[in-house]
Design an enzyme around this catalytic site. Structure first.
Site, PDB file in Angstrom:
ATOM      1  N   LYS A 208       0.840  -1.195   0.000  1.00 32.29           N
ATOM      2  CA  LYS A 208       0.000   0.000   0.000  1.00 32.29           C
ATOM      3  C   LYS A 208       0.885   1.259   0.000  1.00 32.29           C
ATOM      4  O   LYS A 208       0.706   2.160  -0.795  1.00 32.29           O
ATOM      5  CB  LYS A 208      -0.903  -0.044   1.238  1.00 32.29           C
ATOM      6  N   GLU A 214      10.507  -4.678   4.344  1.00 30.32           N
ATOM      7  CA  GLU A 214      10.625  -6.076   3.911  1.00 30.32           C
ATOM      8  C   GLU A 214      10.314  -6.208   2.425  1.00 30.32           C
ATOM      9  O   GLU A 214      11.040  -6.851   1.663  1.00 30.32           O
ATOM     10  CB  GLU A 214       9.636  -6.957   4.692  1.00 30.32           C
ATOM     11  N   GLY A 269      -4.856  -2.399   5.388  1.00 30.46           N
ATOM     12  CA  GLY A 269      -4.102  -3.534   4.837  1.00 30.46           C
ATOM     13  C   GLY A 269      -4.786  -4.868   5.092  1.00 30.46           C
ATOM     14  O   GLY A 269      -4.978  -5.686   4.193  1.00 30.46           O
ATOM     15  N   ARG A 270      -5.188  -5.098   6.357  1.00 31.28           N
ATOM     16  CA  ARG A 270      -5.765  -6.410   6.700  1.00 31.28           C
ATOM     17  C   ARG A 270      -7.185  -6.582   6.181  1.00 31.28           C
ATOM     18  O   ARG A 270      -7.784  -7.635   6.356  1.00 31.28           O
ATOM     19  CB  ARG A 270      -5.692  -6.633   8.213  1.00 31.28           C
ATOM     20  N   GLU A 355      -4.665  -7.354  15.221  1.00 31.13           N
ATOM     21  CA  GLU A 355      -4.186  -6.018  14.866  1.00 31.13           C
ATOM     22  C   GLU A 355      -5.328  -5.002  15.006  1.00 31.13           C
ATOM     23  O   GLU A 355      -5.094  -3.818  15.231  1.00 31.13           O
ATOM     24  CB  GLU A 355      -3.624  -6.015  13.436  1.00 31.13           C
ATOM     25  N   HIS A 386      -4.070 -33.797  17.143  1.00 29.03           N
ATOM     26  CA  HIS A 386      -2.896 -34.599  17.515  1.00 29.03           C
ATOM     27  C   HIS A 386      -1.778 -33.713  18.053  1.00 29.03           C
ATOM     28  O   HIS A 386      -0.632 -34.130  18.122  1.00 29.03           O
ATOM     29  CB  HIS A 386      -2.414 -35.395  16.305  1.00 29.03           C
ATOM     30  N   LYS A 506       9.530  -0.897  14.487  1.00 28.82           N
ATOM     31  CA  LYS A 506      10.088  -0.511  13.182  1.00 28.82           C
ATOM     32  C   LYS A 506      11.101   0.617  13.356  1.00 28.82           C
ATOM     33  O   LYS A 506      12.186   0.577  12.784  1.00 28.82           O
ATOM     34  CB  LYS A 506       8.969   0.012  12.267  1.00 28.82           C
TER      35      LYS A 506
END
Ligand code: G6Q
Length: 543
Positions: A208, A214, A269-270, A355, A386, A506
Site C-alpha cells: 500500500k 521487507e 491492509g488487513r 491487529e 494430535h 520498526k
C-alpha cells in the site's frame, strides 16, 4: 451514548450478574433442560449455519448481550461505517473495504468524489491482466509465457492473498504457479526463486505504502535476480506488476504504468483482499470466480446491515466472544477449520482480529479496565487434535473454539470426508460434555486413573458450516469475521482500524541497524541487553 465507561453501564453490570448465575450451570444441564437446544441456538443465513448452542447461553443471555450492543450504539456505528464517515479517527480516514465489493450501483463519496467508478476501473484492468496471464498471452522479455507469479508483500499485503489462494486452489488454473514471499529473511526469497526461471516469472510487488522495508528489500532482490539473467533494465517491465496506493513510487521503481494496480488509503491492509491486493487470487481462479467471492462478501455485508441482531451472524459471533472474553475471562480464541484448503485462515484471522482489537485504550484515549481482543490462533483439524487439543480438553485455560466445516468435500475419496466431519462433531461434543468420573468408573477405569482421564467438559465452541467451500462461501466467511471484529471494537469502545502498535519496533530497528553494520558511536544509547546482543551478533556474524 456510544462512549461511556463500559463497565459502569447497567447493561454490562446486568451481564455480570447474569454470568454469576450461568457459571453454576454446566452445558450438560442446559442441554438436559431443553431437548431442542441444538436447533434453538443456531442460525442459518446466506448459506452459513452457526450453531452456538455449546456456549453457556440462554435466551436471557442473548437478550442481555443484544441490549449491551444497543446501548453501545452499534446501530449508529454500523451506519457511520457504511456512510463513509471517518471512523478511523486516529488516521482521519473513512473505512471503506465494504465499498470494494458493493455491487448496488450506489455512489460512495470520499472528500466530495464518488470512489465507485475508480474501484470498477481497477477491477476491470485486473481482470484483463489476469486473462493475459491465464491465456498465456503475457510474455516475458524472452518471449515465454509467464507461468510463475511471485507476490512480494507482507502483513495485509500477504496474508489475505495467500490465504485466499490456498483456500480457492481447487478452482485455480493448474499450469500457473503462485508463490508468496514476505519475510525479510533472505532465505524466503532465495528458496522461492531457486527452482524458478526468470524467463517465466512475474513479480507482483504488493505494498500500500510502497515503503515497507521487507517488501522493498525483496523487490530489490527480485530485480537483481532478473537482471542476473536478462542483464538489461528494459527487460524488467514485463516481469513486474505493482499493487499499491502509491503508484508514483511504483513507477519510480520501474514498474510499467499499465502494470500498476491501485488501491486507496481508505482500505486497511488487513481488510484489503477484495482490492487489487487480490490480484494473484484473481489470476489463479479467473475473473468469474473472483467476482463470486466478492459477491459472497457483499451478501454478508448486506446480511450484517439488515438482519435483526438475534439472527445476525457477525453480531452473534461478536457477542458470544464478548460473553466469553469479558464475562468468563477467556483470554484466547481458537479457530479450527476442518478443511485443508483453509489452512491459512487462522493466520489470516489472527492479523484481522489481533491487529484490529489488540488495543488497551478506548476511543477517548483512556486505559480500558476490561479485556479486549483475544489471542487468536488455530490450525486445521484433524491435525490440531494430535497436537494442542489436549490443552483444550484438559488444560486450565478457557479457550473458546470456532469449528468450521463443510458438508461436501471438493475431493471426495472413500469415506474420508465423513470421517473428517465425525471428528469435528466429536471434538465439540467432547469439549462441551466431557466425561465424568462416574462414566469412567462404569467403564472399569481404575480409581487411580480417574482424575487423569476425566474430561470436565463445559468448554464452549461455535460450529460454523456451509455446504461446500466455494469462492462465494469464502467471501462470506471473511466478511463474517471482519464484521465480528468491528462489532467487538464498538462494544469495547476502541478504534479497530488503526495499528499504532506496530510502529515502535520498526523505528527502533532503524536505529539498531547502523550498529550492526559497525557504527559504534551511539552504542551507549542502547540498553544493556540490546548492547550485549549487538556485541554477540558482531562477534559471531563475521565468522
Ligand atoms: C494491516 C497493516 C499491515 C500492512 C503491512 C504492509 O492492516 O497495516 O499488516 O498491511 O505492514 O504494508 P504495505 O502494504 O504498506 O507494504
Amino acid at each position: 451514548m456510544g462512549r461511556q465507561n463500559r463497565k459502569k453501564m447497567p447493561e454490562w453490570q446486568a451481564l455480570g450478574k447474569h454470568a454469576v448465575k450461568m457459571k453454576k450451570l454446566h452445558l450438560r444441564d442446559l442441554f438436559a433442560a431443553d431437548p431442542e437446544r441444538g436447533s434453538r441456538f443456531a442460525v442459518e443465513a446466506e448459506g452459513i449455519r452457526l450453531d452456538y448452542s455449546k456456549h453457556p447461553v440462554t435466551a436471557e443471555t442473548m437478550e442481555l448481550l443484544i441490549g449491551l450492543a444497543r446501548a453501545c450504539g452499534l446501530d449508529n456505528e454500523i451506519e457511520r461505517m457504511f456512510a463513509a464517515e471517518k471512523i478511523n479517527e486516529t488516521e482521519n480516514r473513512p473505512v471503506l473495504h465494504w465499498a470494494l465489493r458493493d455491487f448496488s450501483g450506489r455512489a460512495v463519496q470520499v472528500d466530495g468524489s464518488d470512489v465507485m467508478p475508480t474501484i470498477r476501473r481497477v477491477r476491470e484492468r485486473m481482470a484483463v491482466a489476469a486473462e493475459r496471464i491465464r491465456s498465456g498471452c503475457w510474455l516475458g522479455h524472452g518471449g515465454q509465457p509467464l507461468t510463475h507469479v511471485v507476490n512480494l508483500g507482507i502483513g495485509g499485503s500477504d496474508l489475505g492473498p495467500q490465504m485466499a489462494y490456498q483456500a480457492l486452489r481447487f478452482y485455480s488454473q493448474r499450469n500457473l504457479h503462485f508463490h508468496f514471499v514476505s519475510n525479510l529473511d533472505p532465505g524466503h526469497l532465495a528458496e522461492t526463486l531457486r527452482p524458478l526461471s526468470a524467463e517465466n516469472t512475474l513479480f507482483i510487488i504488493a505494498s500500500k505504502t510502497f515503503t515497507t522495508q521487507e517488501t522493498m528489500a525483496n523487490a530489490a532482490g527480485a530485480r537483481a535476480w532478473l537482471l542476473q539473467h536478462f542483464s538489461q533494465e528494459t527487460a524488467l517491465s514485463r516481469h513486474f506488476a505493482a499493487v499499491t496506493a502509491n503508484p508514483r513510487a511504483a513507477a519510480a521503481f520501474g514498474v510499467a504504468t499499465e502494470n500498476i494496480f491501485e488501491f486507496w488509503e481508505w482500505v486497511g491492509g488487513r481488510y484489503s483482499l477484495a482490492s487489487a491486493v487480490g490480484l494473484p487470487v484473481l489470476m489463479a481462479v479467473g475473473p468469474e470466480r473472483f467476482t463470486e467471492m466478492l459477491r459472497g462478501y457483499w451478501a454478508m455485508d448486506n446480511h450484517f446491515c439488515s438482519s435483526p441482531w438475534e439472527k445476525n451472524l457477525p453480531v452473534l459471533l461478536a457477542l458470544l466472544g464478548v460473553w466469553q472474553i469479558n464475562f468468563h475471562d477467556a483470554p484466547t480464541h481458537v479457530v479450527l477449520p476442518y478443511d485443508q484448503y483453509l489452512r491459512r485462515f487462522p493466520a489470516y484471522l489472527q492479523q484481522l482480529d489481533m491487529e484490529s482489537n489488540g488495543k488497551r485504550v478506548n476511543r477517548e484515549g483512556r486505559s480500558v479496565d476490561y479485556a479486549t481482543g483475544p489471542v487468536l490462533w488455530g490450525e486445521p483439524g484433524t491435525n490440531g487434535q494430535h497436537a494442542f487439543f489436549q490443552l483444550l480438553h484438559q488444560g486450565v485455560h478457557r479457550a473458546p473454539c470456532d469449528f468450521i466445516g463443510f458438508c461436501r468435500s471438493l475431493n471426495p475419496y472413500k469415506d474420508h470426508h465423513e470421517r473428517l466431519l465425525a471428528n469435528m462433531f466429536a471434538q465439540s461434543q467432547a469439549l462441551a460434555f466431557g466425561r465424568t468420573q462416574e462414566e469412567l468408573a462404569a467403564e472399569n477405569v481404575s480409581e487411580a486413573l480417574l482424575p487423569f482421564r476425566e474430561f470436565p467438559g463445559n468448554r464452549p465452541s461455535n460450529t460454523i458450516m456451509a455446504e461446500e467451500l466455494t469462492p462465494d462461501v469464502l467471501g462470506k466467511l471473511i466478511a463474517l469475521y471482519e464484521h465480528k471484529v468491528f462489532v467487538q471494537g464498538v462494544i469495547w469502545n476502541i478504534f479497530s482500524f488503526d495499528q499504532w502498535g506496530v510502529e515502535l519496533g520498526k523505528s527502533l530497528a532503524k536505529k539498531i541497524l547502523p550498529r550492526l553494520a559497525g557504527d559504534t558511536e551511539t552504542e551507549s544509547s542502547q540498553d544493556s541487553s540490546t548492547r550485549a546482543l549487538i556485541e554477540y551478533f558482531k562477534k559471531h556474524s563475521s565468522k
